[in-house]
Write a protein that holds these residues in place. Structure first.
Motif, mmCIF file in Angstrom:
data_model
loop_
_atom_site.group_PDB
_atom_site.id
_atom_site.type_symbol
_atom_site.label_atom_id
_atom_site.label_comp_id
_atom_site.label_asym_id
_atom_site.label_seq_id
_atom_site.Cartn_x
_atom_site.Cartn_y
_atom_site.Cartn_z
ATOM 1 N N GLU A 12 38.324 35.282 38.992
ATOM 2 C CA GLU A 12 37.857 35.377 37.607
ATOM 3 C C GLU A 12 37.981 36.839 37.175
ATOM 4 O O GLU A 12 37.644 37.752 37.925
ATOM 5 C CB GLU A 12 36.409 34.913 37.495
ATOM 6 C CG GLU A 12 35.878 34.884 36.097
ATOM 7 C CD GLU A 12 34.460 34.319 36.015
ATOM 8 O OE1 GLU A 12 34.064 33.924 34.915
ATOM 9 O OE2 GLU A 12 33.759 34.292 37.046
ATOM 10 N N VAL A 15 37.601 39.949 30.631
ATOM 11 C CA VAL A 15 38.464 40.236 29.493
ATOM 12 C C VAL A 15 37.801 41.264 28.591
ATOM 13 O O VAL A 15 38.450 42.159 28.060
ATOM 14 C CB VAL A 15 38.770 38.937 28.697
ATOM 15 C CG1 VAL A 15 39.563 39.225 27.449
ATOM 16 C CG2 VAL A 15 39.481 37.924 29.585
ATOM 17 N N THR A 90 35.016 36.444 30.136
ATOM 18 C CA THR A 90 35.992 36.398 31.225
ATOM 19 C C THR A 90 37.058 35.377 30.870
ATOM 20 O O THR A 90 36.996 34.748 29.813
ATOM 21 C CB THR A 90 35.334 36.009 32.568
ATOM 22 O OG1 THR A 90 34.994 34.630 32.555
ATOM 23 C CG2 THR A 90 34.105 36.857 32.854
ATOM 24 N N ASP A 91 37.998 35.206 31.764
ATOM 25 C CA ASP A 91 39.036 34.211 31.519
ATOM 26 C C ASP A 91 38.539 32.788 31.764
ATOM 27 O O ASP A 91 39.283 31.835 31.553
ATOM 28 C CB ASP A 91 40.278 34.502 32.368
ATOM 29 C CG ASP A 91 39.970 34.596 33.848
ATOM 30 O OD1 ASP A 91 38.779 34.610 34.228
ATOM 31 O OD2 ASP A 91 40.928 34.666 34.634
ATOM 32 N N ARG A 92 37.247 32.618 32.147
ATOM 33 C CA ARG A 92 36.680 31.293 32.393
ATOM 34 C C ARG A 92 35.414 30.971 31.601
ATOM 35 O O ARG A 92 35.099 29.815 31.388
ATOM 36 C CB ARG A 92 36.347 31.128 33.876
ATOM 37 C CG ARG A 92 37.550 31.174 34.764
ATOM 38 C CD ARG A 92 37.147 30.918 36.180
ATOM 39 N NE ARG A 92 38.278 31.132 37.074
ATOM 40 C CZ ARG A 92 38.196 31.066 38.373
ATOM 41 N NH1 ARG A 92 37.032 30.782 38.937
ATOM 42 N NH2 ARG A 92 39.248 31.277 39.117
ATOM 43 N N GLU A 160 41.133 33.104 24.153
ATOM 44 C CA GLU A 160 40.794 32.681 25.518
ATOM 45 C C GLU A 160 40.454 31.193 25.567
ATOM 46 O O GLU A 160 40.846 30.500 26.504
ATOM 47 C CB GLU A 160 39.626 33.505 26.072
ATOM 48 C CG GLU A 160 39.994 34.914 26.451
ATOM 49 C CD GLU A 160 41.005 34.996 27.577
ATOM 50 O OE1 GLU A 160 40.944 34.189 28.531
ATOM 51 O OE2 GLU A 160 41.875 35.881 27.502
ATOM 52 N N ASP A 163 43.721 29.320 25.268
ATOM 53 C CA ASP A 163 44.526 29.503 26.474
ATOM 54 C C ASP A 163 43.961 28.685 27.632
ATOM 55 O O ASP A 163 44.710 28.124 28.428
ATOM 56 C CB ASP A 163 44.589 30.979 26.865
ATOM 57 C CG ASP A 163 45.457 31.795 25.926
ATOM 58 O OD1 ASP A 163 46.202 31.194 25.118
ATOM 59 O OD2 ASP A 163 45.380 33.038 25.998
ATOM 60 N N THR A 164 42.621 28.607 27.721
ATOM 61 C CA THR A 164 41.981 27.839 28.775
ATOM 62 C C THR A 164 42.266 26.355 28.614
ATOM 63 O O THR A 164 42.526 25.648 29.582
ATOM 64 C CB THR A 164 40.454 28.079 28.764
ATOM 65 O OG1 THR A 164 40.225 29.459 29.022
ATOM 66 C CG2 THR A 164 39.762 27.246 29.812
#
Length: 172
Positions: A12, A15, A90-92, A160, A163-164
């Motif tokens: 993880e 961002v 974050t990216d999650r 994000e 993208d997720t």
């Protein structure tokens, strides 16, 4: 100050990490200046009095103790609360942590976010801050106040989320 890596899942990546806007610290800064000026004025007045040196020293200690107590309460405590408040993307997930003695937090997985909004008035726009509103599938709207550069955060979060999801609507 970076966000502690030990709260992140494996692979993880952070961002964006933000503390609340620095404008939250203007009141405590003004309080520090005013309290210091008042304490100096009172100490100067006491110094002009023709008192015994022990009595004068005790009064100086009382002034210093009151100053320390008020500075701690009105200046140091708000600064520490500001410093320990984190808005992390974050990216999650989106993470929000706050509190000095009693910590509170919320994590919102990006896949559960339904909508992202921001709101800022004229003064907020001048100081480049605002309120970020996230509506997730599990809860009603959550408002995060005093987010610096809220429009940029809104845009990053929007990207994000898409993208997720791997959506065809992705703005890339």
């Amino acid at each position: 100050m970076g966000y502690p890596e030990n709260v992140l899942a494996k692979d993880e990546h952070v961002v964006l990490h933000r503390h609340p806007h620095w404008g939250r610290l203007t009141g405590p800064a003004v309080a520090l200046i005013v309290l210091t000026a008042v304490a100096a004025f009172v100490a100067g007045y006491v110094n002009t009095r023709d008192w015994e040196s022990n009595a004068r020293n005790i009064v100086f200690l009382v002034i210093a103790a009151i100053w320390l107590l008020l500075v701690g309460w009105l200046t140091v405590w708000p600064f520490l609360n500001w410093w320990t408040t984190h808005f992390v993307l974050t990216d999650r997930r989106v993470m929000f942590r706050h509190g000095l003695v009693t910590r509170q937090g919320i994590d919102i997985p990006l896949a559960r976010i339904n909508s992202v909004e921001f709101r800022h008035g004229l003064i907020d726009r001048i100081f480049r801050t605002g309120t970020l509103i996230i509506e997730s599938a599990a809860q009603g709207p959550l408002e995060f106040h005093d987010i610096p550069r809220v429009e940029r955060v809104h845009s990053l979060l929007y990207h994000e989320v898409f993208d997720t999801l791997g959506s065809e609507e992705s703005p890339s």
